[in-house]
Design a protein around this motif. Structure first.
Motif, PDB file in Angstrom:
ATOM      1  N   LEU A 126      16.184 -97.043  48.376  1.00 22.28           N
ATOM      2  CA  LEU A 126      16.557 -95.708  47.918  1.00 22.28           C
ATOM      3  C   LEU A 126      17.979 -95.353  48.339  1.00 22.28           C
ATOM      4  O   LEU A 126      18.730 -94.731  47.594  1.00 22.28           O
ATOM      5  CB  LEU A 126      15.578 -94.664  48.460  1.00 22.28           C
ATOM      6  N   GLN A 127      18.354 -95.747  49.561  1.00 20.89           N
ATOM      7  CA  GLN A 127      19.699 -95.447  50.030  1.00 20.89           C
ATOM      8  C   GLN A 127      20.744 -96.190  49.218  1.00 20.89           C
ATOM      9  O   GLN A 127      21.800 -95.658  48.893  1.00 20.89           O
ATOM     10  CB  GLN A 127      19.824 -95.806  51.510  1.00 20.89           C
ATOM     11  N   ALA A 130      21.063 -94.479  45.998  1.00 19.41           N
ATOM     12  CA  ALA A 130      21.733 -93.190  46.131  1.00 19.41           C
ATOM     13  C   ALA A 130      23.243 -93.332  46.143  1.00 19.41           C
ATOM     14  O   ALA A 130      23.978 -92.391  45.838  1.00 19.41           O
ATOM     15  CB  ALA A 130      21.269 -92.490  47.415  1.00 19.41           C
ATOM     16  N   SER A 227      20.527 -87.287  46.997  1.00 18.06           N
ATOM     17  CA  SER A 227      19.832 -88.177  47.937  1.00 18.06           C
ATOM     18  C   SER A 227      19.319 -87.453  49.184  1.00 18.06           C
ATOM     19  O   SER A 227      18.515 -88.013  49.930  1.00 18.06           O
ATOM     20  CB  SER A 227      20.777 -89.301  48.372  1.00 18.06           C
ATOM     21  N   SER A 274      12.556 -89.420  43.783  1.00 18.43           N
ATOM     22  CA  SER A 274      13.825 -90.121  43.961  1.00 18.43           C
ATOM     23  C   SER A 274      13.847 -91.437  43.201  1.00 18.43           C
ATOM     24  O   SER A 274      14.872 -91.820  42.613  1.00 18.43           O
ATOM     25  CB  SER A 274      14.071 -90.378  45.455  1.00 18.43           C
ATOM     26  N   SER A 278      16.412 -92.533  40.094  1.00 22.27           N
ATOM     27  CA  SER A 278      17.148 -93.795  40.076  1.00 22.27           C
ATOM     28  C   SER A 278      16.847 -94.602  38.818  1.00 22.27           C
ATOM     29  O   SER A 278      17.763 -95.140  38.174  1.00 22.27           O
ATOM     30  CB  SER A 278      16.800 -94.612  41.327  1.00 22.27           C
TER      31      SER A 278
END
Length: 628
Positions: A126-127, A130, A227, A274, A278
């Motif tokens: 996820l990071q 982001a 994020s 999230s 994406s």
């Protein structure tokens, strides 16, 4: 979904109002996750109490991942081993600070370690995703301030099916709770707190920290797809501390009870929100793909261009013969102005052959399935013919709907259209529309819907009357039944704010307003500019975006024109307009509208007044045939 909360250390003193007086949370749409409460404790500001320690092996982990209702053990194995013969030795070892035995590592620690490792990998993914959401700030302009100071409303994300989350926005609305960074604290580490959505404007949300009630002093705007925005429960599962803002830190004696009461029954974001953001920002077009696109210097033909970059689904195309890569063209990947290689030949459209005899290294043809599909039409029966008259948006002046003529009928339902009175002798300014395009209209459309129709240049018999013009030119009107009359339930209203492409300069995305709605046809005004720069756009145009789209995708937003620019417009507007319409710089056709009617063609029809300046959601008949 989430069991409940505790937030602050119980030793934090407080003297203010009791949480018992809190009002009930208003019910919200049922499709979002509901926060439930069963008395569990999750997260404290020390970052430790939201965790748990296994009473068998001493393993520390996220409390929510532990076994049993009491959360005393990290796994079933530890729970069973606790009552076994090795219980005393393991407990003694832990109390003495010794590591667990090898057996306990294998039997007890592995299940939780696997869970934590998987979760860490998920967070890392996820990071990384982001990182693609780099915000592009516009100096001196803030959507939040702009909307607040003028009490504007913004078009909801659900109006833009082509935009990220446009088809899966769900019931995100005012009152939904999220976990966000707490900026009202003096702690050295990043901490979070619960906030509720006070107002939505596209992707942007005005948030208020829980506990502030009617106090808006610390309200703040943020992009809900950013994020740092998480569903309630994220802190518990990731071991992040929840700390109340310093301003209200002493307002309640029992923050746990306060949050339990406030959050029970409330709505939050889906746990995979999230991930959905994406996924919705993954685009199939890639750099180095070759496409056919309209030639901006000669509308009647296409050329080969190469995808140079992709931002938020918008493509920067560089014409293949441009050595310095400055001869470019911007459009959305769903634009009707781009096609797969070979499209022009297949339908009989004019095409400029490239001087480049073979593909450059690394360049490859974009697969045909990536392009927007048009509706199939039946041209076997009654169909459009050369010389038929109609009304069409002028691609060189998008604020005007003009008298037009079908100049050529191509294959697969495509038509070449020319604007009466301003056509080049060689037909180089003809432009291609599909028969189902929302940019062409039957004769009489403008009159019915009280839109000014632009007559042919030099036509002296004013006011313009279609009946007289058809007789004078010995022409017939295209049959009304051949036009597309479908009107979707678009959801736009007059006055709504959005971000829109200036189709005369398609690299620019600007602050804009919906000023008129004629069925599915929108009049887009660019804030700060004169009305003559307005553009007619279809409600499903891929060149319209929700407020906050530029920030989300990393595209540069053009703010409203400053006062100095407005003052100079009146003196130079004619020159500007003339210069602006000299060359087709952008895809105008693709962003038009569609409303079709029934008229002329040998039968009598009466006009039914259209819905001017109001939204019309759903199909409608714009012409009603008179009964004999």
């Amino acid at each position: 979904m989430f069991d409940g909360y505790d937030s602050c250390s119980e030793d934090t003193s407080s003297s203010s109002s009791s949480d018992e007086s809190e009002e009930e949370v208003a019910p919200l749409p049922s499709s979002l996750p509901i926060i439930k409460n069963n008395g569990q404790v999750y997260t404290y500001p020390d970052g430790k109490s939201g965790m748990a320690t296994c009473e068998m092996c001493g393993m520390v982990g996220v409390r929510d991942a532990f076994y049993s209702k009491t959360k005393r053990f990290c796994s079933v194995s530890c729970s069973r081993s606790y009552s076994s013969n090795s219980k005393k030795a393991s407990i003694l070892a832990r109390l003495q600070g010794k590591p667990p035995t090898k057996k306990s590592k294998v039997l007890q620690k592995q299940p939780l370690v696997a869970k934590l490792a998987a979760y860490a990998q998920y967070q890392a993914t996820l990071q990384n995703q982001a990182k693609t959401k780099a915000a592009v700030p516009v100096e001196g302009f803030s959507w939040g301030n702009y909307i607040n100071s003028n009490s504007f409303t913004a078009a909801p994300v659900t109006c833009f099916k082509h935009a990220p989350m446009g088809t899966c926005w769900g019931d995100i609305a005012e009152g939904v709770r999220v976990e966000v960074p707490n900026t009202d604290c003096n702690l050295p580490t990043k901490v979070f707190w619960i906030a509720g959505i006070v107002k939505l404007a596209g992707y942007n949300a005005l948030l208020r920290y829980e506990g502030f009630e009617n106090d808006s002093s610390l309200d703040f705007w943020c992009n809900i797809c950013g994020s740092d925005i998480h569903p309630v429960g994220w802190c518990a599962t990731s071991g992040k501390p929840l700390v109340p803002p310093r301003t209200i830190q002493h307002k309640y004696t029992n923050w746990k009870a306060f949050l339990v009461k406030r959050l029970t029954g409330a709505k939050t974001l889906p746990p995979d929100f999230s991930q959905k953001v994406s996924e919705s920002m993954q685009y199939p077009f890639k750099a180095c793909m070759r496409v056919e696109v309209v030639d901006k210097t000669h509308l009647c033909r296409t050329r080969v261009a190469v995808v140079e970059s992709v931002i938020g689904g918008r493509l920067r195309l560089v014409y293949e013969e441009s050595e310095d890569k400055t001869d470019d063209f911007w459009c959305h990947m769903y634009s009707p102005l781009i096609h797969h290689i070979g499209w022009s030949r297949s339908i009989g459209h004019r095409f400029k052959r490239s001087d480049i005899t073979k593909k450059q290294d690394g360049h490859f043809d974009a697969p045909p399935h990536l392009f927007m599909k048009v509706k199939e039409v039946d041209a076997a029966g009654e169909w459009f013919k050369e010389g038929m008259k109609l009304e069409a948006i002028d691609p060189l002046n998008l604020s005007a709907i003009c008298v037009a003529t079908i100049r050529k009928v191509l294959a697969d339902g495509y038509l070449m259209i020319g604007i009466d009175g301003s056509e080049a002798a060689d037909g180089s300014d003809w432009f291609c529309y599909h028969a189902t395009s929302p940019s062409i209209f039957p004769v009489g459309f403008c009159e019915i819907n009280m839109i000014e129709l632009t007559p042919p240049r030099g036509y002296a018999k004013l006011p313009f009357k279609w009946f007289d013009y058809l007789r004078e030119t010995d022409s017939i009107a295209a049959p009304v039944k051949l036009f597309n009359k479908e009107v979707p339930n678009h959801g736009f209203h007059v006055g709504m704010k959005l971000e829109a492409v200036d189709l005369m300069e398609p690299r620019l995305v600007c602050v804009a307003t919906v000023t008129r709605i004629i069925h599915r046809l929108l009049r887009i005004h660019f804030d700060g500019w004169e009305d003559e720069y307005d553009q007619w756009v279809d409600c499903e145009s891929p060149d319209l975006y929700p407020v906050g789209w530029c920030q989300l995708t990393g595209y540069q937003l053009q703010p409203p024109a400053p006062q100095s620019s407005r003052d100079s417009q009146s003196s130079s507007s004619k020159q500007k307009k003339k210069a602006k319409s000299q060359q087709y710089k952008g895809h105008k056709k693709m962003t038009s509208f569609q409303l079709k009617e029934e008229l002329l063609d040998g039968e009598e029809y009466s006009f039914l007044q259209g819905t001017s300046d109001h939204e019309s959601n759903g199909s409608a008949s714009y012409y009603i045939k008179q009964e004999p």
